[in-house]
Design an enzyme around this catalytic site. Structure first.
Site, PDB file in Angstrom:
ATOM      1  N   LEU A  52       0.960  -1.313   0.033  1.00  0.00           N
ATOM      2  CA  LEU A  52      -0.080   0.025  -0.023  1.00  0.00           C
ATOM      3  C   LEU A  52       1.046   1.168  -0.038  1.00  0.00           C
ATOM      4  CD1 LEU A  52      -2.744  -1.017   2.738  1.00  0.00           C
ATOM      5  CD2 LEU A  52      -3.344  -0.795   0.249  1.00  0.00           C
ATOM      6  N   ASP A  53       0.309   2.408  -0.576  1.00  0.00           N
ATOM      7  CA  ASP A  53       1.255   3.497  -0.841  1.00  0.00           C
ATOM      8  C   ASP A  53       1.586   4.031   0.930  1.00  0.00           C
ATOM      9  OD1 ASP A  53       1.233   3.493  -3.559  1.00  0.00           O
ATOM     10  OD2 ASP A  53      -0.220   4.928  -3.560  1.00  0.00           O
ATOM     11  N   GLN A  54       2.564   4.686   0.783  1.00  0.00           N
ATOM     12  CA  GLN A  54       2.739   5.551   2.125  1.00  0.00           C
ATOM     13  C   GLN A  54       1.771   6.078   2.746  1.00  0.00           C
ATOM     14  OE1 GLN A  54       2.730   9.089   4.060  1.00  0.00           O
ATOM     15  NE2 GLN A  54       3.273   9.644   1.826  1.00  0.00           N
TER      16      GLN A  54
END
Ligand code: URA
Length: 246
Positions: free
Chosen positions: A115-117
């Protein structure tokens, strides 16, 4: 299986370190017959690992031949072992999960996809390479549900375009949402069966909107439990695993 080998397999350090922990009296084993914790001084004492409950320096562990867990990923964390800017999700896990021995150079559990930051929600981790492979294979089409807060109001045309397919620069074929519904004017529930880089953000941009926040609530039939707070993790049960898919 010798106690030192059990501890080693669960990530408590080298066999020598594990033997030391036992010899120093830091390991206890639960005896279900007398329902009591017993100290063990002999690191080579044999135990049947399945269903073994043990304590290391006062913290209880249950033996898991393979580790499967879920983490509620908080915003502001990177899904990388060597993060560039933000803290790593791996820093949210106890040491033994990060040290479980594996073949080759890899150690410990690994995230199944990323998952993105700034994204939050359900993330699976395991030390089972075959599971990661199955979960990542596009052949299996495992649905993943995302709760998307949008910058602009969502309209019917955007929903239809996301369902019909939008063109992304790294894909020859249009990319479609398996399901998409507007929960309210600024909240889309989007189901995807593939996992391209920044896929949700790029799909929303392709229909003229923008992601404000992104939360993964479900993988297969497995939902992120409401009582698992951001930053917390827990073991997956057999039922959890069956509900995921392949
Ligand atoms: N799609 C994105 O754009 N970001 C994520 O973190 C997950 C899916």
């Amino acid at each position: 299986m010798q106690l030192q080998d059990i501890l080693f397999s669960q990530g408590f350090g080298t066999r020598r370190v594990c033997a030391g922990l036992v010899q120093q009296g830091r390991v206890e084993v639960f005896d279900p017959e007398i329902t009591a914790w017993l100290g063990v001084g002999d690191a080579s004492q044999d135990f049947s690992p399945e269903n073994l409950r043990f304590r290391v320096q006062g913290t209880e562990w249950a033996y898991h031949a393979k580790a499967y867990l879920m983490l509620h990923k908080p915003a502001g964390t990177e899904c990388s072992q060597k993060p560039s800017t933000w803290p790593s999700i791996y820093s949210l896990l106890p040491g033994p999960l990060r040290q479980r021995p594996q073949k080759g150079a890899i150690q410990g559990v690994q995230a199944v996809g990323r998952l993105d930051q700034d994204s939050t929600g359900l993330l699976l981790l395991t030390d089972d390479g075959q599971f990661i492979h199955r979960m990542s294979s596009p052949r299996h089409h495992i649905p993943k549900v995302y709760e998307v807060r949008t910058k602009h109001a969502v309209d019917e045309q955007q929903v239809s375009r996301l369902l019909d397919g939008v063109v992304l620069d790294d894909s020859p074929k249009p990319v479609k949402a398996a399901d998409c519904r507007a929960v309210d004017h600024h909240h889309l529930r989007l189901t995807l069966t593939e996992g391209k880089y920044h896929q949700v953000k790029r799909m929303l941009a392709a229909v003229g909107n923008r992601v404000e926040t992104l939360h993964r609530s479900q993988i297969g039939q497995l939902r992120l439990p409401a009582d698992l707070a951001p930053g917390q993790w827990r073991w997956l049960s057999r039922e959890d695993l069956a509900s995921i898919g392949p």
